[in-house]
Scaffold this active site. Structure first.
Site, PDB file in Angstrom:
ATOM      1  CB  SER A  19     105.142   1.925 -13.619  1.00  0.00           C
ATOM      2  OG  SER A  19     105.640   1.378 -12.026  1.00  0.00           O
ATOM      3  CE  LYS A  68     108.468   1.732  -2.556  1.00  0.00           C
ATOM      4  NZ  LYS A  68     107.607   1.077  -2.421  1.00  0.00           N
ATOM      5  N   GLY A 129     108.795  -7.091   7.960  1.00  0.00           N
ATOM      6  CA  GLY A 129     109.924  -6.109   7.185  1.00  0.00           C
ATOM      7  C   GLY A 129     109.728  -5.059   7.382  1.00  0.00           C
ATOM      8  CE1 TYR A 223     104.902  -6.048 -12.024  1.00  0.00           C
ATOM      9  CE2 TYR A 223     105.536  -4.741  -9.496  1.00  0.00           C
ATOM     10  CZ  TYR A 223     105.731  -4.687 -10.758  1.00  0.00           C
ATOM     11  OH  TYR A 223     106.143  -3.761 -11.449  1.00  0.00           O
TER      12      TYR A 223
END
Length: 280
Positions: A19, A68, A129, A223
């Site tokens: 990021s 999250k 999930g 990823y």
């Protein structure tokens, strides 16, 4: 010269995150100055770390695993899509002391699927999930009108809670979700499978659907520089169209960056060409 806008990402682990590179490239494209840090936290320390970040001049932060859902509890205000998701991947300071929580994951996934030609409409879809990542992308996937959606989670109750949440919030297509505890119990060829678990992070196998349609595709929200563990599983299962989550990461990051900095959405094609020059 004005001070750089302070941004960052909270996660655990977070050392692997690209990021900072992505957002630095966005800033370079738009000739803006930012300072984007990786911020390691624990569930117990996360609320204090977020408060300290904004108190010390932070303007916006991304949130990744495993925070999250916890981030949704910290925000003073939630956007509609964050409310539907019950999870937050983007925090931004508004005014004095108010922190808004948003979720750009679903938008990022849909944009990446479209760019890759991965069709959802009218197809049978399996989502593996039911945690924060799944909460972020499921409403967006439902909006693409799949013919059928199987929500798979080892703890069945957690998946049922997610379905009830989406039904209660009148999310498009939520009533058609079928909750199962194991993907290999699905008795039909599957067109598409999205992995929203951390199986690739830990290099462990996850049960797959028993059979796939001829033109099936698979997507891992994780990823990696090389093929993720989940994508290797799909390859062995004969699924030819496969992708990891780097494209989604870049797309959701562009949405976050636009929320923080205003202006036009950054050019994600340029960023992908820098991160995967041999592919693009």
């Amino acid at each position: 010269m004005t001070n750089p806008v302070r941004l960052g990402v909270f996660g655990n682990p977070v050392a692997h995150s690209v990021s900072p590179t992505i957002h630095s490239l966005f800033a370079e494209l738009r000739d803006e100055r930012i300072l984007y840090d990786r911020m390691l936290a624990t569930p117990a320390y996360f609320p204090k770390a977020v408060a300290q970040f904004f108190r010390n001049g932070g303007s916006g932060a991304n949130v990744t695993l495993p925070f999250k859902e916890q981030a949704a509890q910290l925000a003073n205000i939630l956007t509609e899509r964050a409310q539907v998701a019950g999870a937050v991947n983007t925090l931004m300071k508004v005014g004095s002391g108010f922190v808004v929580g948003d979720n750009t994951d679903g938008e990022g996934l849909v944009k990446d699927l479209n760019s890759k030609g991965f069709s959802v409409s009218g197809r049978s879809l399996v989502l593996l999930g039911a945690g924060g990542s799944a909460r972020g992308v499921l409403p967006a996937l439902l909006s693409l009108n799949p013919a059928k959606v199987y929500l798979v989670n080892r703890t069945l109750e957690k998946a049922q809670v997610l379905k009830r949440l989406l039904v209660d919030l009148s999310a498009h297509g939520a009533e058609n979700i079928q909750v199962v505890s194991n993907a290999d119990s699905i008795n039909e060829p599957i067109d598409a499978v999205v992995n929203a678990t951390s199986s690739s992070l830990h290099n462990i196998d996850i049960p797959l659907p028993g059979s796939f349609a001829d033109n099936a595709w698979g997507y891992d929200l994780m990823y990696s520089e090389t093929s993720t563990h989940f994508l290797k599983q799909l390859e062995k299962a004969g699924v030819k169209k496969r992708a990891d989550g780097l494209g989604m990461l870049i797309e959701q990051a562009a949405s976050s960056y636009q929320l923080w900095m205003g202006g036009e959405r950054p050019d994600t094609t340029f960023v992908m060409s820098k991160l995967r020059p041999r592919t693009y």
